[in-house]
Write a protein that holds these residues in place. Structure first.
Motif, PDB file in Angstrom:
ATOM      1  N   ASP A 115       3.213   4.102  -6.338  1.00 52.33           N
ATOM      2  CA  ASP A 115       4.647   4.387  -6.290  1.00 52.33           C
ATOM      3  C   ASP A 115       4.892   5.757  -5.670  1.00 52.33           C
ATOM      4  O   ASP A 115       5.872   5.948  -4.946  1.00 52.33           O
ATOM      5  CB  ASP A 115       5.255   4.331  -7.688  1.00 52.33           C
ATOM      6  CG  ASP A 115       5.364   2.900  -8.205  1.00 52.33           C
ATOM      7  OD1 ASP A 115       5.400   1.969  -7.376  1.00 52.33           O
ATOM      8  OD2 ASP A 115       5.420   2.730  -9.430  1.00 52.33           O
ATOM      9  N   ASN A 171      12.496   1.443  -3.125  1.00 50.74           N
ATOM     10  CA  ASN A 171      12.549   0.111  -3.732  1.00 50.74           C
ATOM     11  C   ASN A 171      12.403  -0.983  -2.688  1.00 50.74           C
ATOM     12  O   ASN A 171      11.688  -1.968  -2.903  1.00 50.74           O
ATOM     13  CB  ASN A 171      13.851  -0.077  -4.509  1.00 50.74           C
ATOM     14  CG  ASN A 171      13.878   0.735  -5.778  1.00 50.74           C
ATOM     15  OD1 ASN A 171      12.842   1.060  -6.339  1.00 50.74           O
ATOM     16  ND2 ASN A 171      15.068   1.078  -6.234  1.00 50.74           N
ATOM     17  N   ARG A 198       8.745  -1.067  -1.562  1.00 48.52           N
ATOM     18  CA  ARG A 198       7.890  -1.725  -2.561  1.00 48.52           C
ATOM     19  C   ARG A 198       8.054  -3.236  -2.491  1.00 48.52           C
ATOM     20  O   ARG A 198       7.089  -3.983  -2.508  1.00 48.52           O
ATOM     21  CB  ARG A 198       8.231  -1.200  -3.956  1.00 48.52           C
ATOM     22  CG  ARG A 198       7.598  -1.944  -5.111  1.00 48.52           C
ATOM     23  CD  ARG A 198       6.092  -2.016  -5.103  1.00 48.52           C
ATOM     24  NE  ARG A 198       5.505  -0.730  -5.406  1.00 48.52           N
ATOM     25  CZ  ARG A 198       4.230  -0.451  -5.194  1.00 48.52           C
ATOM     26  NH1 ARG A 198       3.431  -1.361  -4.685  1.00 48.52           N
ATOM     27  NH2 ARG A 198       3.756   0.726  -5.477  1.00 48.52           N
ATOM     28  N   GLU A 199       9.294  -3.693  -2.368  1.00 48.93           N
ATOM     29  CA  GLU A 199       9.570  -5.130  -2.248  1.00 48.93           C
ATOM     30  C   GLU A 199       8.894  -5.706  -1.006  1.00 48.93           C
ATOM     31  O   GLU A 199       8.293  -6.780  -1.045  1.00 48.93           O
ATOM     32  CB  GLU A 199      11.077  -5.360  -2.193  1.00 48.93           C
ATOM     33  CG  GLU A 199      11.487  -6.809  -2.175  1.00 48.93           C
ATOM     34  CD  GLU A 199      12.991  -6.969  -2.138  1.00 48.93           C
ATOM     35  OE1 GLU A 199      13.457  -7.881  -1.420  1.00 48.93           O
ATOM     36  OE2 GLU A 199      13.702  -6.202  -2.813  1.00 48.93           O
ATOM     37  N   ASN A 203       5.078  -5.865  -1.485  1.00 50.78           N
ATOM     38  CA  ASN A 203       4.716  -6.931  -2.418  1.00 50.78           C
ATOM     39  C   ASN A 203       4.868  -8.320  -1.810  1.00 50.78           C
ATOM     40  O   ASN A 203       4.205  -9.260  -2.241  1.00 50.78           O
ATOM     41  CB  ASN A 203       5.556  -6.842  -3.690  1.00 50.78           C
ATOM     42  CG  ASN A 203       5.150  -5.675  -4.550  1.00 50.78           C
ATOM     43  OD1 ASN A 203       4.047  -5.146  -4.439  1.00 50.78           O
ATOM     44  ND2 ASN A 203       6.052  -5.240  -5.416  1.00 50.78           N
ATOM     45  N   ILE A 261       4.662   5.492  -1.863  1.00 51.46           N
ATOM     46  CA  ILE A 261       5.854   4.819  -1.344  1.00 51.46           C
ATOM     47  C   ILE A 261       7.048   5.763  -1.389  1.00 51.46           C
ATOM     48  O   ILE A 261       7.826   5.844  -0.436  1.00 51.46           O
ATOM     49  CB  ILE A 261       6.115   3.521  -2.119  1.00 51.46           C
ATOM     50  CG1 ILE A 261       4.988   2.518  -1.824  1.00 51.46           C
ATOM     51  CG2 ILE A 261       7.473   2.930  -1.765  1.00 51.46           C
ATOM     52  CD1 ILE A 261       5.011   1.288  -2.675  1.00 51.46           C
ATOM     53  N   HIS A 262       7.192   6.508  -2.483  1.00 48.66           N
ATOM     54  CA  HIS A 262       8.288   7.480  -2.598  1.00 48.66           C
ATOM     55  C   HIS A 262       8.166   8.551  -1.506  1.00 48.66           C
ATOM     56  O   HIS A 262       9.163   8.925  -0.882  1.00 48.66           O
ATOM     57  CB  HIS A 262       8.281   8.132  -3.981  1.00 48.66           C
ATOM     58  CG  HIS A 262       9.347   9.155  -4.148  1.00 48.66           C
ATOM     59  ND1 HIS A 262       9.158  10.489  -3.832  1.00 48.66           N
ATOM     60  CD2 HIS A 262      10.627   9.045  -4.573  1.00 48.66           C
ATOM     61  CE1 HIS A 262      10.272  11.140  -4.067  1.00 48.66           C
ATOM     62  NE2 HIS A 262      11.187  10.302  -4.521  1.00 48.66           N
TER      63      HIS A 262
END
Length: 88
Positions: A17, A54, A57-58, A61, A20-21
């Motif tokens: 995370d 977000n 991340r989506e 995934n 990604i941030h």
């Protein structure tokens, strides 16, 4: 493209995370043209970073590949070698 944003897909271990941030932060900095927003724009800036993180991340995934995951250390070693050659 932002040079500091690194590919995050198909690595072992997967992107964290925090990674990604950090990529989202670099993207928002590039779009806004500022490294640190003014107090007036701070909320909008942080909201954009969270929204993009977000979405990223989506995306990560939902992506699929038939390739085996890449080794982070191996990719980093190759990047260091390229950098050493380039700046030697």
């Amino acid at each position: 493209m932002c040079r500091n944003i690194k590919p995050l897909f198909n690595f072992d271990p997967p992107a964290t995370d925090e990674e990604i941030h950090d990529a989202a932060l670099q993207f928002v900095r590039k779009l806004s043209g500022t490294n640190k927003p003014s107090k007036r724009n701070e909320v909008a800036f942080e909201s954009a970073v969270l929204s993009i993180a977000n979405c990223a991340r989506e995306l990560l995934n939902s992506l699929e590949t038939s390739q085996p995951p890449r080794d982070r250390e191996e990719v980093a070693a190759k990047a260091r070698a390229r950098s050493a050659t380039r700046f030697a």
